[in-house]
Structure formats: structure tokens, C-alpha cells
Design a protein around this motif. Sequence first.
Motif, mmCIF file in Angstrom:
data_model
loop_
_atom_site.group_PDB
_atom_site.id
_atom_site.type_symbol
_atom_site.label_atom_id
_atom_site.label_comp_id
_atom_site.label_asym_id
_atom_site.label_seq_id
_atom_site.Cartn_x
_atom_site.Cartn_y
_atom_site.Cartn_z
ATOM 1 N N SER A 170 -22.014 19.777 -9.670
ATOM 2 C CA SER A 170 -20.921 18.820 -9.889
ATOM 3 C C SER A 170 -21.447 17.396 -10.083
ATOM 4 C CB SER A 170 -19.928 18.883 -8.740
ATOM 5 O OG SER A 170 -20.554 18.609 -7.529
ATOM 6 N N LEU A 171 -22.606 17.073 -9.478
ATOM 7 C CA LEU A 171 -23.170 15.739 -9.694
ATOM 8 C C LEU A 171 -23.522 15.550 -11.165
ATOM 9 C CD1 LEU A 171 -25.594 14.970 -6.733
ATOM 10 C CD2 LEU A 171 -23.313 14.144 -7.125
ATOM 11 N N ALA A 174 -20.307 15.244 -13.088
ATOM 12 C CA ALA A 174 -19.712 13.928 -12.849
ATOM 13 C C ALA A 174 -20.447 12.872 -13.666
ATOM 14 C CB ALA A 174 -19.785 13.580 -11.362
ATOM 15 N N VAL A 177 -19.398 13.064 -17.283
ATOM 16 C CA VAL A 177 -18.103 12.414 -17.521
ATOM 17 C C VAL A 177 -18.283 10.889 -17.482
ATOM 18 C CG1 VAL A 177 -15.780 12.108 -16.583
ATOM 19 C CG2 VAL A 177 -16.807 14.366 -16.596
ATOM 20 N N ASP A 178 -19.236 10.429 -16.673
ATOM 21 C CA ASP A 178 -19.496 8.992 -16.568
ATOM 22 C C ASP A 178 -20.410 8.477 -17.670
ATOM 23 O OD1 ASP A 178 -17.907 8.881 -14.377
ATOM 24 O OD2 ASP A 178 -19.520 8.882 -12.903
ATOM 25 N N LYS A 179 -20.569 9.243 -18.706
ATOM 26 C CA LYS A 179 -21.346 8.844 -19.879
ATOM 27 C C LYS A 179 -22.818 8.613 -19.546
ATOM 28 C CE LYS A 179 -20.456 6.523 -24.167
ATOM 29 N NZ LYS A 179 -19.281 6.348 -24.970
ATOM 30 N N ILE A 189 -30.564 9.817 -10.926
ATOM 31 C CA ILE A 189 -29.949 10.646 -9.880
ATOM 32 C C ILE A 189 -30.962 11.639 -9.295
ATOM 33 C CG2 ILE A 189 -27.973 12.109 -9.291
ATOM 34 C CD1 ILE A 189 -27.000 9.537 -10.491
ATOM 35 N N MET A 193 -32.908 11.167 -5.643
ATOM 36 C CA MET A 193 -32.371 12.096 -4.635
ATOM 37 C C MET A 193 -33.462 12.985 -4.057
ATOM 38 S SD MET A 193 -28.703 13.550 -5.781
ATOM 39 C CE MET A 193 -28.571 14.659 -4.389
ATOM 40 N N ILE B 76 -11.009 10.231 -19.511
ATOM 41 C CA ILE B 76 -10.498 10.939 -18.341
ATOM 42 C C ILE B 76 -11.291 10.506 -17.107
ATOM 43 C CG2 ILE B 76 -9.641 13.035 -19.452
ATOM 44 C CD1 ILE B 76 -12.618 13.995 -18.167
ATOM 45 N N LEU B 78 -12.433 12.197 -13.494
ATOM 46 C CA LEU B 78 -12.480 13.527 -12.893
ATOM 47 C C LEU B 78 -12.995 13.414 -11.462
ATOM 48 C CD1 LEU B 78 -12.270 16.605 -13.220
ATOM 49 C CD2 LEU B 78 -14.506 16.590 -14.295
ATOM 50 N N PHE B 80 -14.205 15.707 -8.256
ATOM 51 C CA PHE B 80 -14.622 17.068 -7.941
ATOM 52 C C PHE B 80 -14.242 17.446 -6.519
ATOM 53 C CE2 PHE B 80 -17.198 15.880 -11.478
ATOM 54 C CZ PHE B 80 -17.339 17.054 -12.203
ATOM 55 N N ALA B 84 -18.796 14.907 -5.384
ATOM 56 C CA ALA B 84 -19.943 14.638 -6.263
ATOM 57 C C ALA B 84 -20.324 13.165 -6.289
ATOM 58 C CB ALA B 84 -19.667 15.150 -7.681
ATOM 59 N N LEU B 85 -20.368 12.541 -5.127
ATOM 60 C CA LEU B 85 -20.858 11.161 -5.065
ATOM 61 C C LEU B 85 -22.377 11.200 -5.098
ATOM 62 C CD1 LEU B 85 -18.533 9.780 -2.261
ATOM 63 C CD2 LEU B 85 -18.293 9.458 -4.719
ATOM 64 N N TYR B 86 -22.988 10.149 -5.650
ATOM 65 C CA TYR B 86 -24.444 10.104 -5.691
ATOM 66 C C TYR B 86 -24.933 9.629 -4.329
ATOM 67 C CZ TYR B 86 -22.926 10.113 -10.519
ATOM 68 O OH TYR B 86 -22.286 10.407 -11.678
ATOM 69 N N PHE B 97 -21.166 2.816 -11.511
ATOM 70 C CA PHE B 97 -21.988 3.690 -12.362
ATOM 71 C C PHE B 97 -21.361 4.000 -13.731
ATOM 72 C CE2 PHE B 97 -23.925 7.869 -13.408
ATOM 73 C CZ PHE B 97 -25.252 7.491 -13.396
ATOM 74 N N PRO B 98 -20.087 4.442 -13.772
ATOM 75 C CA PRO B 98 -19.502 4.741 -15.089
ATOM 76 C C PRO B 98 -19.392 3.502 -15.981
ATOM 77 C CG PRO B 98 -18.016 5.411 -13.316
ATOM 78 C CD PRO B 98 -19.169 4.739 -12.678
ATOM 79 N N ILE B 100 -21.441 0.700 -15.868
ATOM 80 C CA ILE B 100 -22.785 0.311 -16.302
ATOM 81 C C ILE B 100 -23.230 1.218 -17.454
ATOM 82 C CG2 ILE B 100 -25.202 0.066 -15.566
ATOM 83 C CD1 ILE B 100 -23.667 -1.876 -13.930
ATOM 84 N N ARG B 145 -14.138 5.840 -8.355
ATOM 85 C CA ARG B 145 -15.122 5.994 -9.425
ATOM 86 C C ARG B 145 -14.471 6.589 -10.678
ATOM 87 N NH1 ARG B 145 -20.143 9.863 -8.467
ATOM 88 N NH2 ARG B 145 -18.528 11.403 -8.851
ATOM 89 N N LYS B 149 -12.954 3.146 -14.803
ATOM 90 C CA LYS B 149 -13.080 2.945 -16.252
ATOM 91 C C LYS B 149 -11.723 2.964 -16.939
ATOM 92 C CE LYS B 149 -14.208 7.718 -16.063
ATOM 93 N NZ LYS B 149 -15.205 8.737 -15.926
#
Lengths: 279, 347
Positions: A170-171, A174, A177-179, A189, A193, B76, B78, B80, B84-86, B97-98, B100, B145, B149
Motif C-alpha cells: 500500500s505504501l 499510495a 497516487v501521490d505522483k 521511501i 525505511m 483522487i 486515496l 488505505f 500507508a503513511l511513510y 509529499f504529494p 512536492i 495527505r 492536493k
Amino acid sequence: MSQNRKVGNIIATILKYAVLIFGAVFTILPFVWMISSSLKTPTELVQIPPSLFPETPQWSNYQEAWKAAPFARYFVNTLIVTFCTTCGVLVTTVLSAFAFSRLNFPGKKTVFSLFLATLMIPGEMLIITNYETIINLKWIDSYKAMIIPWISSAFYIYLLTRFFMQVPESLYLAAKVDKCSDFKYMIKIMVPMNKQAIFSIAILNIISSWNAFLWPLLVTNSQEMRVLSNGLVRFQTEAGSSTELIMAASCMLVMPIIIIYLFLRKYIIEGVTRSGLKG
Amino acid sequence: MDIRIENLTKTYGNLNAVDHMNLRINDGELVGLLGPSGCGKSTTLFMLSGLTTPTEGKIFFGDKDVTSIPPEDREIGLVFQNYALYPHMTVEDNITFPLINRGVKKAQAREEALEIAKVVKIDQYMNRKPSELSGGQQQRVAIARALVKKPQVLLLDEPLSNLDAKLRVATREEIRRIQQEVKITTIFVTHDQEEAMSISDRIAVMKEGVLQQYEVPQTMYLNPANEFVANFLGTPEINNIEVDVKDGVITAGDAVLRTGAKLADGHYHAGIRPESFYVDENGISFAVDNLRMTGRDLLLFTKLGQTVVRVLVHSYMHVAEGDVIKASVREGHILVFDSSEKLIGRF
């Protein structure tokens, strides 16, 4: 009841420490012996019964050992080879572990199995074929010959792939989706990590590269290209070996590694315990 | 942003995870995708996000066909199930993050992150790592998060399943509040019918990849399209009873449930919710075999013919095991289904 348990706890603790001390003595003793031998006179070294500490520390042994071979040159060579192989290993390991753990490409499983299969080939076999390759490439007596064959390791790739696989998918989704591109995801990441695992790989590689003896000896001829470990052979002459000088040189050889280890100790221990593997 | 799903299908091998689904979601609505595990609700959500490619069918955001647009360009947000945090980044870095990645300047990104953090009420934790936050706070970071955007659609995959029961109720209200405040079309997946009913504008119930019913929660609860929906909604569960109809009289075993029903003679499946019973001197006699106190209500286990029937009464009623109570079913609360399990009427 609680009294009994208390006594039991104390006994358990004592036993635990006894075992640990026993193990520690076995690990530390050769080191102590090396250091003390490096400070002895030749007579003291062979005296029966042996003494644990020299009567008067012979610091001149170090001077003599340092002069016996161009150690400064060896040191620089070792540093270059260790640095380059470690950087190479980190780059290839991170890239391939990422590919094996996250990307989909045809034949992924087969390629990964082939990588694993190479772990079963004994190192001596590799030395023969690698040596032939080096000869054919006319790389003998060069840094290339000492570095290139060691810039990737199937074992480290396998190890890091397992670490990368533990990162939830999922990371990745995610980030998508965050480009975030695949490469950026890997750098921003995955690598941070798993920095403990990557540190462990770096330190394991530094140690093995620093201590490498056979391969550098095979592929170098000239004095200028030798590495530290090769320098130790210098003290073995037809007239016998000057053990105190070997020990002094050995102390100088392992010192940088011990210093690096002390600095990165935290990461290694975490990395190794998390991987459940011994270095 | 309106969303239109047309004939959406996803096939894995021989299995239709989602089967020719059609759905229309109005701008600013909060829609719950509800169903048991493996019903295709998450697959539908991931197709909406673009992370899963449909086998067939189309998705429209407004008038735009987005079926082949990659997730990062779909506008969109999303969230999870596991957030799904870093883990190695601070809350602020997670939220920015999104932005940047989209080339927003750092200062601007931080400003926007703070703004959205205030909406979800996590602005005081901006410098913490996700591991230093509670589950509910982590989820709000994930929502922030997703929203930072300024997406057109917010998608949430099982947003509450990782929280404990008490936090779940508070958080679902929170999701509703944030959704109303940002006025964003939102779709969330859940297997918890209570959760879906409590905050959704409309619910889409799915089973084995097929959309069963798409309705406003109250209407769906009172008028389930079929037996599956009737069974899936409501706690305690609806009573499934076999009934016979002859000359407009609905009977279960010896008990007469209703007279004057406009229903062809025959044998039917019927559903009666536990709360559809009311105490009635002229009603049917029920022997109480067992009872459970739930707080506001008292749940009685009785028998109608051979079938165990759950009857809900107020907790101030004095009943004990072995007592006999008399009760009837509220008008219009006997749901009768045909042999294909479709609702044919309420009596």
C-alpha cells in the motif's frame, strides 16, 4: 513462592552471564593475544610459560613493521578498493532488490532463482573463472581487477529483497497516487525505511573487502597495487617469520575496521537482529 | 464531481470480482460500498482510483472518461486500510509529499499542509513521526495527505477497520464532518453495515461482484431489494421465516401473522426484523427461551413454529426465561420474497 522465583531469577542471571563471559573471553582472547604479542620481544614471544603482558612494551615493533613494507601505499590501495566495492555493492544491491521486490518483469522468478543458485557455487570455483576473465580482459595488476568482480553480491541482493518485500504494497500504491515515480519511491521511501539493513550490508562488505587476501594477491603483481592484507606476507621469509612484527602489522590492519564497527555498531546490531542472520 | 460507472467489470481468471456494475454518484455525496469480504467492493474502489484496470466498462468523472487515466492524474485522494503513511517521515513531510511531487514549492506546500491539518485537527502533531500517533490520529494524517492536493474525489478503503470500537464511532463522525466541510464526493468501502448506514448519503450493497441495491440508507433498510440485503443490514439480524399464504392469510406454522394480504397463494420466504414486533394482547404467543440484555433493548429468543425468532422489546419490560409474551408484527413489516429471493411486497 515469590522467594523461590527470585532465587530462580538470580540463578538464571548468573548462568546467563557465565555463558556470555565464557563466549566473550573466547572472542576477545585472540585480540588480546595479538596486541600483547605485537609489543613483545622475539624472546618473550617464545618463552615458556607464555606471559600475557610484555615486560616492557616494544613500541618500536610498530615502527619496524611500518617500515618493512610500503604500508602507506597498501593502505591507500585498500581504501580505494574497499570504498569502490562497497559503493558498487550498495548501488547494485538496492537496484536489484527493488526490482525483485516491487517491479514486475517477464522472467522475474527465474532470474531471482538463478541469483540464488549462484550462492551455491563455491568461492574457489569463482576465483578460477574470474581470474581467466581478468586475464582475457588484460586487467591484471589494476584497480579494476580488484573492484569489478566484487561490486555485486547475490547474497546481499537476496537479503535486501527480503527486507524490501516486508514493506507493505500500500505504501507503493499510495506513492503512486501521490505522483511518485518508481525511482523516486525507491530513493525516498524504500532506502530510508530500510537503512539499517543497508548499513549492515555496507559494513559487512567493508569488512570482507578490507580483509580480502587471496583475490588481490592473485590479480596484482606490482608492489604499488598490493593491499594491506598482502603486506603481512612480507614478514614471512625463508629465515622464519617475525611474529611480533606480523602482530603489529595486524593490529594496524584491523584498527580501521574496529573503529568503523564501533561507530556503526548500533545499525549493525539492529540490522542483523532484524534479519535474523549472523554476520 | 459526479461519478458514473458503466458496466464496470473486473475478471480474475474465471472469477468476476466485479460484474457489470452501474452506479451514479452525485457531486458532494458520501457513498458507502458495503458487502461481505470478497464481494468486490475494494476492487471497485481500486478501479475508481486507477490502481486496478477494469476488464470492461467505463468510469466517468463528470463528463470525462477517466478509465484509462493513471491514478496520479485522476485527481483522487486515496486512503488505505493500513493508512500507508511513510514511517520515516514526519507528519508534515507525509502531508506535503504529494504536493512536492507535483512541483509545489516547499514553503507553499507547508502552508497548504497546515491548512488541511487544521481541518482534520492534527496541526499540533506536524513534527511527529506516524509511530508516535494513535491509530485515529494516523488515519487523520492519511486523510490529510489524501486531501492536500485538493482532489475531486476522496476514496477510503475500510477506513475504520483498524480502530477499536469506541474510536470507530467517533472517527466515522469525523469523516462525515471533514467530508461536509471540504464538500468532496467521497466513496468508502466497509463491511460494517452500521458504519455504512450511519454516515452515508447512499449505500451500494454488493454480493459476489454484483451490485444488489443502491439506495438511501433508510429506504434500503425498510425496503431491501432482496433477501441478501435484508439479511445484511440490521443488528440483531432479521428473522428468516418460512410462511404460507392462503386466501390472503399469512401463516407461519400455526401462527397467523397477517390477514387480508394481497398475495397469491403459496409458500414464501419472509423476513421480519426483531424490532418489528410489538407487544399486543391479541397477538401471537411466544415462549421466551432465552434473553439477552443489550442496554436499551432486551433481545428475546423465542420460537415461531420450528424457527428460532429474535424479538426486540424495551429493556424496562419485565420478562424472564420461560415467560410467554404476546406480540404482533407492525403493519408493513413482513418482508415477503419470491423464489429468486427478490422482495415482492411488505405486509
